[in-house]
Scaffold this motif. Structure first.
Motif, short mmCIF file in Angstrom:
data_model
loop_
_atom_site.label_atom_id
_atom_site.label_comp_id
_atom_site.label_asym_id
_atom_site.label_seq_id
_atom_site.Cartn_x
_atom_site.Cartn_y
_atom_site.Cartn_z
N ALA A 135 0.83 -1.21 0.00
CA ALA A 135 0.00 0.00 0.00
C ALA A 135 0.87 1.26 0.00
CB ALA A 135 -0.92 0.00 1.22
N ARG A 136 1.94 1.20 0.80
CA ARG A 136 2.82 2.36 0.91
C ARG A 136 3.49 2.67 -0.43
NH1 ARG A 136 8.32 2.86 4.48
NH2 ARG A 136 7.94 4.94 5.31
N ALA B 119 -1.44 6.27 4.11
CA ALA B 119 -0.91 4.99 3.60
C ALA B 119 0.61 5.04 3.48
CB ALA B 119 -1.54 4.64 2.26
N GLY B 120 1.18 6.24 3.48
CA GLY B 120 2.64 6.38 3.41
C GLY B 120 3.35 6.16 4.75
N SER B 121 2.60 5.82 5.80
CA SER B 121 3.20 5.66 7.13
C SER B 121 4.14 4.45 7.21
CB SER B 121 2.11 5.52 8.19
OG SER B 121 1.25 6.62 8.18
N ARG C 106 -5.73 11.98 -2.95
CA ARG C 106 -4.44 12.17 -2.26
C ARG C 106 -4.62 12.35 -0.76
NH1 ARG C 106 -0.97 15.46 -6.75
NH2 ARG C 106 -0.63 13.62 -8.01
N LEU D 25 -5.16 9.03 0.76
CA LEU D 25 -4.02 8.11 0.67
C LEU D 25 -2.81 8.59 1.48
CD1 LEU D 25 -3.98 7.08 -3.10
CD2 LEU D 25 -4.57 5.66 -1.14
N ALA E 32 0.10 1.03 -11.09
CA ALA E 32 0.47 2.33 -10.52
C ALA E 32 0.72 3.36 -11.62
CB ALA E 32 1.70 2.18 -9.62
N PHE F 106 2.41 1.93 -3.41
CA PHE F 106 1.42 2.42 -4.37
C PHE F 106 1.10 3.89 -4.08
CE2 PHE F 106 -2.68 2.99 -6.37
CZ PHE F 106 -2.54 2.27 -7.54
N ALA F 107 0.90 4.22 -2.80
CA ALA F 107 0.56 5.59 -2.43
C ALA F 107 1.71 6.54 -2.77
CB ALA F 107 0.24 5.67 -0.94
N ALA G 68 -5.45 2.16 -0.68
CA ALA G 68 -4.31 1.98 -1.60
C ALA G 68 -4.30 0.55 -2.16
CB ALA G 68 -2.99 2.28 -0.87
N LEU G 69 -4.61 -0.44 -1.31
CA LEU G 69 -4.64 -1.83 -1.77
C LEU G 69 -5.75 -2.06 -2.78
CD1 LEU G 69 -3.96 -3.63 1.65
CD2 LEU G 69 -2.39 -3.48 -0.30
N THR H 160 -4.66 2.62 4.10
CA THR H 160 -3.89 1.49 3.58
C THR H 160 -4.77 0.59 2.70
OG1 THR H 160 -2.33 1.53 5.42
CG2 THR H 160 -2.61 -0.59 4.29
N PHE I 49 3.95 6.12 -5.13
CA PHE I 49 4.04 6.26 -6.57
C PHE I 49 3.02 7.29 -7.07
CE2 PHE I 49 3.49 5.37 -10.99
CZ PHE I 49 4.75 4.98 -11.42
N LEU I 50 1.81 7.21 -6.55
CA LEU I 50 0.77 8.16 -6.97
C LEU I 50 1.13 9.58 -6.60
CD1 LEU I 50 -2.86 6.96 -6.46
CD2 LEU I 50 -1.47 7.01 -8.50
N LYS I 51 1.75 9.73 -5.44
CA LYS I 51 2.10 11.06 -4.95
C LYS I 51 3.20 11.67 -5.79
CE LYS I 51 3.32 11.41 -0.59
NZ LYS I 51 3.21 11.35 0.88
#
Lengths: 316, 316
Positions: free
Chosen positions: A307-308, B259-261, B253, B256, B240, A310-311, B231-232, B228, A313-315
């Motif tokens: 998930a991280r 999800a970057g944590s 955004r 999401l 992606a 993917f997020a 994102a999945l 998370t 990449f989108l950012k």
């Protein structure tokens, strides 16, 4: 001295070079956040010779005071007559009703577009209304601009700066599922519309109505439903005034931000994109169930990392 | 002149009046975002006579260069000896292991606290380790400060400004379910810790470990799991690099962001608050299913409005 002052004021109005006139007369029907901002943005870009509006009289008066409109009428048919571009800036179902109402008054060669959040029902209505001419007369659109606030009072000339503005050419009306690359050439009025949108700072993306609605179910409607359902889950477990709710990370407010959106608009989106949204929600429910079943198990970490990535990449 | 300059520099360092010394020697174990920021904040507030740190040598060196530490050691027991306050700034499971390791070296009257995101497993370990003395020796804590970034390089003196810092006094160790109001008086070292946290700008809230973990499952862990799982869900339906993903509202955004944590931190949170999180997720899955079943039906609008009211109330 005066030319320097002129250059400075051009910078203040967005740093754009003066544009040529692309639209002789634009009719904006619906003077809320979207319509008001579009009028202000077209004015700022200097690409429309005349901007006329339709809405309640109080909104017409306010929009004229803001310098957004040259003139207005509470009668949609009146502003449509003589316009080369008509923009329906109302929720989807209202825009469909208005399109039927204004159709007989549309000037030859003029184009109708809209800003609705879903595109298949509007596209189908256009096909039914205009038949073989639908692809020439109607070019459905959807600007992806922020919308938690609504109303003319929040309209700004920069609402569409840098936003993606999707246009979904109708192609053969029997085949709205088709790919955008199958679509016929745009008409002169449609090309002018596209250039005007780019002149106000939007990034135009062409796709089919069906693909638009499928993608948006995941990238816009699902995030909204999540935020709303999170608020409902909290409301079920805590009174709003419960002091326990002071104990939260910043993430809670982030995730509840969208829940403040306009219910009326979302009611129409939910109704007009029902099947796609239901499918996205089913996938989401499954993802939550799988994440729940992985709590404390080794696959939790792998899911979290996927998930991280993917997020991220989108950012990026 | 020199007194004016002094006043100005006090303003620059946060506008606080010079504080009295509350802690003679603080040991900060774990020099990441949380530990590094705590050291910088204590330094800024001027409430600790000496700040010592434990972590990898490269982090000790960097923290000393940043002015965060007076001295450091890679040996936790060494920094604990002679300190009146020990702060474990590592993930929950690591903090439990470290607490066991340092216990024999703790000075009489000194207090151990932590910054872990869940409190019941740490509280239970403290009770097991210290028995009847646990409530005096250990005062578990949890600052609710932003954490998408990690590492000493992101540490700042203002990380805890205005944040809620939960403290969960242990009470009778047989009864960690109890209400915080049942808890015994804080010791002198615990009161000093509380005042020091307030001096660095945090808002201290006292509650039980059980209530903390139950509330946080909804207000922090659930929002994280949602982001998370979103994102999945997207990763399952789109590559992606799919250009379709350019078509989204700003809301995607936003939703999401969490999800970057850091996966490692969340793996430990998920394991240590498993049951509460599973319950919150079950409620959320039900809320999503009900929202899905209401798409296009009259109750959709009512649900949406209820969610909006709740979100508005929390924001206000």
């Amino acid at each position: 001295m005066s030319s320097e002052a002129g250059a400075e004021s051009a910078n203040l109005s967005g740093g754009r070079a003066p544009e040529r006139i692309l639209l002789r007369r634009v009719a904006i029907i619906g003077l809320g956040l979207m319509g008001g901002s579009l009028a202000l943005a077209l004015r700022r870009a200097g690409v429309a010779a005349q901007i006329v509006g339709c809405g309640r009289q109080v909104l017409i008066d306010r929009a004229r005071e803001m310098g957004a409109l040259d003139s207005g009428s509470t009668d949609a048919c009146e502003v449509v007559a003589g316009s080369d571009c008509v923009v329906l800036c109302t929720p989807v179902e209202t825009s469909i009703a208005l399109m039927k109402q204004i159709a007989p008054h549309l000037a030859p060669g003029a184009v109708i577009t809209d800003v609705g959040s879903t595109k298949q029902s509007f596209a189908a209505a256009a096909c039914e209304l205009f038949g073989a001419e639908a692809a020439q007369r109607v070019l459905p659109g959807h600007p992806l601009a922020g919308r938690e606030l609504s109303g003319l009072e929040h309209a700004t000339a920069d609402l569409y700066d840098g936003c993606v503005w999707v246009l979904t050419p109708l192609g053969q009306c029997a085949k709205t599922e088709g790919n955008a690359t199958d679509q016929p050439e745009l008409t002169a009025a449609q090309r002018a519309l596209r250039l005007a949108l780019e002149a106000i700072g939007a990034r135009v993306v062409l796709t089919s109505a069906a693909e638009h609605d499928r993608v948006l179910a995941y990238t816009s409607h699902l995030p909204q439903m999540l935020s709303t359902a999170l608020a409902l889950t909290l409301a079920e477990n805590f009174a709003a005034a419960d002091p326990a709710l002071e104990i939260h990370g910043g993430g809670l407010r982030t995730m509840l931000r969208l829940a403040g959106s306009e219910p009326k608009m979302w009611e129409q989106i939910a109704a007009s994109n029902h099947e796609n949204i239901a499918q996205a929600l089913e996938h989401m429910e499954a993802a939550l169930r799988q994440l729940r079943e992985s709590l404390g198990a080794p696959e939790f970490r792998a899911k979290f990392e996927q998930a991280r990535e993917f997020a991220k990449f989108l950012k990026g």
